[in-house]
Design an enzyme around this catalytic site. Structure first.
Site, PDB file in Angstrom:
ATOM      1  N   ALA A 129      -2.471  -0.904   1.552  1.00 28.27           N
ATOM      2  CA  ALA A 129      -2.286  -0.624   0.121  1.00 28.27           C
ATOM      3  C   ALA A 129      -2.208   0.870  -0.153  1.00 28.27           C
ATOM      4  O   ALA A 129      -1.680   1.279  -1.188  1.00 28.27           O
ATOM      5  CB  ALA A 129      -3.424  -1.246  -0.679  1.00 28.27           C
ATOM      6  N   THR A 169      -5.844   5.028   3.120  1.00 32.50           N
ATOM      7  CA  THR A 169      -5.971   6.224   3.957  1.00 32.50           C
ATOM      8  C   THR A 169      -5.402   7.445   3.255  1.00 32.50           C
ATOM      9  O   THR A 169      -6.034   8.512   3.233  1.00 32.50           O
ATOM     10  CB  THR A 169      -5.269   5.992   5.304  1.00 32.50           C
ATOM     11  N   LYS A 196     -14.405   6.494   8.565  1.00 31.92           N
ATOM     12  CA  LYS A 196     -13.821   5.154   8.686  1.00 31.92           C
ATOM     13  C   LYS A 196     -14.742   4.360   9.598  1.00 31.92           C
ATOM     14  O   LYS A 196     -14.686   4.480  10.825  1.00 31.92           O
ATOM     15  CB  LYS A 196     -12.410   5.247   9.292  1.00 31.92           C
ATOM     16  N   ASP A 242      -5.005  10.438  10.849  1.00 29.98           N
ATOM     17  CA  ASP A 242      -4.082  10.620   9.725  1.00 29.98           C
ATOM     18  C   ASP A 242      -4.727  11.422   8.596  1.00 29.98           C
ATOM     19  O   ASP A 242      -4.095  12.300   8.005  1.00 29.98           O
ATOM     20  CB  ASP A 242      -3.620   9.256   9.195  1.00 29.98           C
ATOM     21  N   GLY A 259     -12.753   1.640   3.853  1.00 31.16           N
ATOM     22  CA  GLY A 259     -12.897   0.322   4.443  1.00 31.16           C
ATOM     23  C   GLY A 259     -11.676  -0.077   5.247  1.00 31.16           C
ATOM     24  O   GLY A 259     -10.664   0.628   5.292  1.00 31.16           O
ATOM     25  N   ALA A 260     -11.776  -1.225   5.895  1.00 29.33           N
ATOM     26  CA  ALA A 260     -10.651  -1.807   6.638  1.00 29.33           C
ATOM     27  C   ALA A 260     -10.185  -3.040   5.872  1.00 29.33           C
ATOM     28  O   ALA A 260     -10.987  -3.909   5.538  1.00 29.33           O
ATOM     29  CB  ALA A 260     -11.084  -2.192   8.053  1.00 29.33           C
ATOM     30  N   GLY A 261      -8.887  -3.102   5.589  1.00 38.40           N
ATOM     31  CA  GLY A 261      -8.378  -4.232   4.823  1.00 38.40           C
ATOM     32  C   GLY A 261      -8.926  -4.229   3.411  1.00 38.40           C
ATOM     33  O   GLY A 261      -9.178  -3.186   2.809  1.00 38.40           O
TER      34      GLY A 261
END
Length: 221
Positions: free
Chosen positions: A14, A17, A37, A51, A109-111
Site C-alpha cells: 500500500a 515503506t 521493521k 529502501d 508493520g508487514a502487510g
C-alpha cells in the site's frame, strides 16, 4: 517503552515503506527518529530497511536493523512456518528494549493489521504490545473506502489510537472525503506515484505536503 508511530497498511504494497521514509524526512529536524521493521518476509527479493535507508538518506543511528528476516514473499506466519521458525511477540518487543531512549520510533508493520504472525497472534497484537499510535497507509483507488474503514474499525476495537491516514496514488477527492467522514480520521497526506522514486522527490513532497498542520508532532514529542 517506545514512543513514536506504528505504520500499517490496508494491504501489502500500500505504500508503508515509502511513507515511513517520508516521516523521517518530515520530522527528523525536530527530534531524533529511528526506523524499525520488526518482521520482513521475502528478504531475498525486498528489504524495506534498505529502501528506507536510501529514500530517507538515513544515517546509521536512524536505523534499527534487528528483526525477524524470512525468505519467501508470503504472510509472516507462513514464511516462518516454511523456515521452521515461530514468530513470538515477546521476542520482537525484547529486540526493542535495548534501544529505548530519547528517540522516537517509526515502526513499519508487514502487510495489513490483521495479517497472522503465528497460530494465535496477528500484526495488530504487536501494535498493542508496542502501544504506539497507528498511522494507516491506504490506496487512493477504487476499494479503498471499504479497506480503510475496516482497518480503522479493527484498530479501534482493540483500543489503539489512530494517528491518521496517508493515501497513496492519484488524488481522489471523493475517496478522501469519504474516509475522513465515515472514518472520523484526518487524511494527513496524499502521496503520488513517482517514476523514478528517489530521495530528492520524496523529501520535497514530505516537506510540503505530509502532515501540513503538524498533527503528528504532538504524538511524536
Amino acid at each position: 517503552m517506545l514512543r513514536g508511530l506504528f505504520v500499517t497498511g490496508t494491504d501489502t504494497d500500500a505504500g508503508k515503506t515509502v511513507t515511513s521514509a517520508a516521516l523521517l524526512c518530515r520530522y527528523r529536524h525536530a527530534m531524533r527518529l529511528r526506523y524499525w521493521k520488526p518482521v520482513q518476509t521475502g528478504i531475498e527479493q525486498d528489504d524495506d530497511t534498505t529502501d528506507v535507508r536510501r529514500l530517507a538518506r538515513c544515517r546509521d543511528h536512524e536505523i534499527v536493523a534487528e528483526g525477524i528476516r524470512l525468505p519467501r514473499p508470503v504472510s509472516p506466519h507462513l514464511a516462518a512456518r516454511w523456515a521452521g521458525q515461530t514468530i513470538r511477540i515477546e521476542d520482537l518487543t525484547r529486540l526493542a528494549r535495548p534501544h529505548t531512549g530519547d528517540e522516537r520510533w517509526i515502526v513499519e508493520g508487514a502487510g495489513g493489521a490483521l495479517v497472522p504472525l503465528n497460530d494465535t497472534h496477528r500484526m495488530i497484537d504487536l501494535m498493542r504490545a508496542l502501544a504506539l499510535p497507528v498511522l494507516v497507509v491506504s490506496r487512493s483507488s477504487l476499494g479503498t473506502i471499504n479497506h480503510t474503514l475496516l482497518t480503522l474499525e479493527a484498530l479501534r476495537a482493540r483500543l489503539l489510537s489512530v494517528a491518521g491516514v496517508v493515501m497513496v496514488g492519484n488524488k481522489n477527492p471523493d475517496n478522501r472525503a469519504a474516509i475522513e467522514q465515515y472514518g472520523q480520521v484526518p487524511v494527513l497526506g496524499e502521496m503520488p506515484f513517482w517514476k523514478p522514486l528517489d530521495a530528492t522527490r520524496l523529501a520535497a513532497w514530505a516537506a510540503a505536503e505530509l502532515d501540513p498542520h503538524s498533527r503528528l508532532l504532538a504524538l511524536l514529542e
